[in-house]
Design a protein around this motif. Structure first.
Motif, PDB file in Angstrom:
ATOM      1  N   UNK A  97      34.584  33.015  29.784  1.00 59.10           N
ATOM      2  CA  UNK A  97      35.302  33.675  30.643  1.00 59.10           C
ATOM      3  C   UNK A  97      35.130  33.118  32.123  1.00 59.10           C
ATOM      4  N   UNK A  98      35.860  33.051  33.225  1.00 67.06           N
ATOM      5  CA  UNK A  98      35.635  32.715  34.441  1.00 67.06           C
ATOM      6  C   UNK A  98      34.618  33.097  35.010  1.00 67.06           C
ATOM      7  N   UNK A  99      33.481  32.386  35.470  1.00 65.79           N
ATOM      8  CA  UNK A  99      32.308  32.666  36.169  1.00 65.79           C
ATOM      9  C   UNK A  99      32.631  33.451  37.320  1.00 65.79           C
ATOM     10  N   UNK A 100      33.580  33.360  37.793  1.00 65.46           N
ATOM     11  CA  UNK A 100      34.119  34.039  39.188  1.00 65.46           C
ATOM     12  C   UNK A 100      34.384  35.389  38.663  1.00 65.46           C
ATOM     13  N   UNK A 101      35.222  35.665  37.810  1.00 69.42           N
ATOM     14  CA  UNK A 101      35.369  37.294  37.280  1.00 69.42           C
ATOM     15  C   UNK A 101      34.012  37.836  36.867  1.00 69.42           C
ATOM     16  N   UNK A 102      33.478  36.942  36.103  1.00 68.27           N
ATOM     17  CA  UNK A 102      31.872  37.879  35.673  1.00 68.27           C
ATOM     18  C   UNK A 102      31.109  37.935  36.856  1.00 68.27           C
TER      19      UNK A 102
ATOM     20  N   UNK B 211      40.308  23.397  33.339  1.00 63.08           N
ATOM     21  CA  UNK B 211      41.083  23.048  34.445  1.00 63.08           C
ATOM     22  C   UNK B 211      41.592  24.687  34.813  1.00 63.08           C
ATOM     23  N   UNK B 212      41.823  25.577  34.038  1.00 59.26           N
ATOM     24  CA  UNK B 212      42.548  26.746  34.393  1.00 59.26           C
ATOM     25  C   UNK B 212      41.391  27.653  35.099  1.00 59.26           C
ATOM     26  N   UNK B 213      40.002  27.420  34.839  1.00 61.62           N
ATOM     27  CA  UNK B 213      38.961  28.287  35.276  1.00 61.62           C
ATOM     28  C   UNK B 213      38.338  27.579  36.640  1.00 61.62           C
ATOM     29  N   UNK B 214      38.567  26.316  36.869  1.00 62.33           N
ATOM     30  CA  UNK B 214      37.767  25.563  37.736  1.00 62.33           C
ATOM     31  C   UNK B 214      37.917  26.077  39.264  1.00 62.33           C
ATOM     32  N   UNK B 215      36.965  26.149  39.885  1.00 61.66           N
ATOM     33  CA  UNK B 215      37.026  26.822  41.282  1.00 61.66           C
ATOM     34  C   UNK B 215      36.637  25.667  42.295  1.00 61.66           C
ATOM     35  N   UNK B 216      35.608  25.009  42.304  1.00 59.05           N
ATOM     36  CA  UNK B 216      34.680  24.101  43.070  1.00 59.05           C
ATOM     37  C   UNK B 216      35.520  22.775  43.670  1.00 59.05           C
ATOM     38  N   UNK B 217      35.732  22.221  42.391  1.00 60.30           N
ATOM     39  CA  UNK B 217      36.522  20.897  42.867  1.00 60.30           C
ATOM     40  C   UNK B 217      37.755  21.075  43.466  1.00 60.30           C
ATOM     41  N   UNK B 218      38.409  22.003  42.704  1.00 59.69           N
ATOM     42  CA  UNK B 218      39.857  22.498  43.455  1.00 59.69           C
ATOM     43  C   UNK B 218      39.555  23.093  44.918  1.00 59.69           C
ATOM     44  N   UNK B 219      38.545  23.516  45.223  1.00 59.77           N
ATOM     45  CA  UNK B 219      38.084  24.184  46.600  1.00 59.77           C
ATOM     46  C   UNK B 219      38.333  23.171  47.550  1.00 59.77           C
ATOM     47  N   UNK B 247      42.326  44.517  37.528  1.00 59.14           N
ATOM     48  CA  UNK B 247      43.196  44.341  36.858  1.00 59.14           C
ATOM     49  C   UNK B 247      43.423  43.150  36.252  1.00 59.14           C
ATOM     50  N   UNK B 248      43.564  42.082  37.458  1.00 60.44           N
ATOM     51  CA  UNK B 248      43.859  40.724  37.049  1.00 60.44           C
ATOM     52  C   UNK B 248      42.686  40.178  36.109  1.00 60.44           C
ATOM     53  N   UNK B 249      41.411  40.611  36.430  1.00 60.38           N
ATOM     54  CA  UNK B 249      40.234  39.949  35.749  1.00 60.38           C
ATOM     55  C   UNK B 249      40.316  40.623  34.276  1.00 60.38           C
ATOM     56  N   UNK B 254      41.097  39.432  28.408  1.00 61.37           N
ATOM     57  CA  UNK B 254      41.738  39.526  27.193  1.00 61.37           C
ATOM     58  C   UNK B 254      42.220  37.963  26.809  1.00 61.37           C
ATOM     59  N   UNK B 255      43.015  37.575  27.699  1.00 58.71           N
ATOM     60  CA  UNK B 255      43.446  36.103  27.462  1.00 58.71           C
ATOM     61  C   UNK B 255      42.200  35.099  26.925  1.00 58.71           C
ATOM     62  N   UNK B 256      41.004  35.111  27.743  1.00 58.22           N
ATOM     63  CA  UNK B 256      39.946  34.241  27.265  1.00 58.22           C
ATOM     64  C   UNK B 256      39.566  34.585  26.028  1.00 58.22           C
ATOM     65  N   UNK B 257      39.321  35.917  25.636  1.00 56.44           N
ATOM     66  CA  UNK B 257      38.884  36.171  24.160  1.00 56.44           C
ATOM     67  C   UNK B 257      39.651  35.887  23.370  1.00 56.44           C
ATOM     68  N   UNK B 258      41.361  36.093  23.768  1.00 58.91           N
ATOM     69  CA  UNK B 258      42.264  35.388  22.734  1.00 58.91           C
ATOM     70  C   UNK B 258      42.129  33.830  22.724  1.00 58.91           C
TER      71      UNK B 258
END
Lengths: 268, 271
Positions: A97-102, B211-219, B247-249, B254-258
């Motif tokens: 799960x995205x660490x951001x959300x956590x 890729x979907x979750x990445x923040x820092x390099x994208x930043x 709501x977004x989170x 749910x998507x991650x768990x799936x």
């Protein structure tokens, strides 16, 4: 593949190194020249203190992750097959799960008028409200929460490989749990702990997103300073110098770990 | 309490107690993992805008996610970037693994070490070094630069997965194909690749999620038009609580768990 690595890992790092010796003009543009000034600034007490503080936070986070994560990894690793898979899946979901959300989830809980204070105040002990968010405690909670799965999984890997017969043998020879742990279990799971440390300690030093969210601007760590030099302050050469020093720190940790792994391999 | 973890021999009573303690601690840590996520999801249904006191059940915040143009645009960007990253990472990782496996370079070990660096290198270092690199070659930031960054840290994961699979592969298979008259390209495409498929799928899933979750390099490598979902979420979360973000989170969780469940299923097929 090699070309890709050279182009987008090796060359950029080299350019970063070059930039760290450059100067900038009053518009923030990089002027190519040679100066040690950026490094002198890195070792200025202000930044040195931030470096030391960042390493301290990361070390504390790593220590908490090892102490809290080891029993979990051990329990999962020695559980029966069915339970092991189920528990592993439960650790995997937060891992992915995205660490951001956590991290964001903790804002709801720690906020002044948040859930934890609401619960504390409803208790009859007269506790709270505590100012929890935007404190060092919040930063450490955020870091531990984000990185704990990264410690549990590699340790689990070591525990799973651990031969149960060795532990039984130690027990048969009369060793109690207090003796078996330092004499048998710990040495054999050290590679996992070391791998977990690399995955937790180094990233935690510069994780500016978590410190931004949980610490506000009040607890600047080295990642925040670097990010600031590149975006707001637009002092790229100084940012690059900070980056190079951090890179050296990372390389030293990584190298030490590789050496350790190589030694383990040659023994095992 | 799960106490199925009994060792093969009957343990002394002290060990039973220890086992119980370990189980209890594990349960506590899992609670620590999941409680914030549960709170987050629960509050996404809270009618209160301030998100503190429970004021009743609502779907309003899910509707507001749907109505938030920049957020949807960011989600589309993330999807495009993650898909492109996955394709490139799979090609690069698979070819790299195959080359390293097939031709034993003298520098093979060093190349493997080099390939492992993007996986462990702190993201902020990769971010700033790519930023100065793109500035030096005056490549404007945008989708291209973000994808380059994402491929760089994700393809080693594909490489490692495929390499592990290659090691377990019987070289006789490819040789048999060649003996039966296949060209080397045919043998690779018709024999080797199908054998590697489970590893490739696992690697692709990994690359996509990273890729979907990445923040820092994208930043450091994105411009305003190519801002990804994590980048937007970060911007929103910095301001403070926002029920739309809850709501977004919740959708994310749910998507991650799936996805994790799907990955576990793929892994089981691999066995």
């Amino acid at each position: 593949m090699l070309l890709w690595l050279l182009a987008f890992v090796v060359v950029p790092s080299a350019i970063l190194f070059v930039y760290s010796f450059c100067e900038r003009d009053e518009l923030g543009r990089v002027v190519f020249s040679f100066t040690w000034e950026n490094y002198q600034r890195v070792f200025d007490p202000i930044y040195l203190r931030i470096f030391v503080r960042s390493i301290g936070y990361a070390a504390l986070t790593t220590a908490i992750c090892i102490v809290a994560g080891f029993p979990v990894a051990y329990f999962i690793g020695r559980a029966g097959e069915a339970w092991r898979n189920r528990l592993l899946l439960l650790v995997m979901v937060p891992f992915w799960t995205s660490f951001l959300i956590r991290t964001y989830a903790w804002i709801t809980i720690l906020k002044q008028e948040g859930l934890l204070n609401a619960v504390l105040q409803s208790l009859p002990f007269g506790l709270g409200p505590w100012d929890l968010l935007y404190t060092p405690t919040a930063v450490v909670i955020g870091l531990v929460y984000a990185y704990l799965p990264f410690m549990i999984l590699p340790i689990y890997g070591s525990v799973e490989k651990l031969d149960g017969a060795l532990i039984e043998a130690a027990h048969d020879l009369g060793a109690g749990p207090l003796r078996v742990f330092p004499a048998v279990i710990l040495p054999l799971t050290l590679p996992g702990i070391a791998a977990g440390t690399l995955l937790v300690f180094v990233p935690a030093i510069a994780m500016f997103a978590i410190t931004d969210l949980m610490g506000g601007a009040r607890v600047p760590l080295i990642g925040n300073v670097i990010q600031n030099q590149f975006l707001q302050a637009r002092d790229w050469p100084f940012g690059a110098a900070l980056g190079v020093v951090f890179m050296a720190l990372f390389a030293a940790t990584y190298w030490a770990l590789l050496r350790f792994r190589a030694r383990e391999d040659s023994i095992g | 309490m799960p106490s199925t973890a009994a060792p093969r021999l009957r343990p002394p009573s002290g060990l039973r107690l220890l086992q119980f303690g370990l189980g209890g601690w594990t349960a506590l840590v899992l609670l620590f993992f999941y409680l914030p996520i549960v709170v987050l999801v629960a509050y996404s249904f809270n009618a209160s805008r301030l998100n503190v006191v429970w004021e009743g059940f609502t779907f309003e915040w899910y509707r507001s996610v749907w109505a938030n143009g920049p957020l949807l645009q960011a989600a589309r960007n993330s999807l495009v970037i993650a898909c492109a990253t996955t394709v490139l990472a799979v090609v690069l990782g698979t070819l790299g693994a195959w080359l390293l496996h097939r031709y034993r370079f003298r520098a093979g070990r060093s190349i493997e070490t080099l390939a492992a660096i993007p996986m462990v290198m702190p993201e902020i270092l990769m971010g700033i070094s790519l930023l100065v690199f793109f500035a030096t070659i005056s490549l404007p930031l945008g989708f291209g630069t973000v994808i380059i960054g994402h491929v760089t840290f994700s393809f080693p994961f594909v490489l490692i997965a495929v390499q592990a699979r290659l090691r377990g592969l019987d070289p006789a298979l490819e040789e048999a194909a060649l003996d039966l008259g296949a060209t080397p390209a045919q043998a690779f495409w018709l024999v080797t690749i199908p054998c590697l498929r489970p590893a490739i799928v696992a690697g692709a899933l990994m690359a996509f999620t990273l890729s979907w979750d990445e923040l820092i390099v994208t930043f450091f490598t994105a411009d305003a038009a190519s801002a990804t979902l994590p980048l937007r979420v970060f911007g929103m979360a910095k301001v403070g609580l926002n029920p739309t973000l809850n709501a977004l989170s919740a959708i994310f969780v749910v998507a991650t768990a799936a996805l994790v469940a799907f990955a576990a299923y793929v892994r089981r097929l691999n066995r």
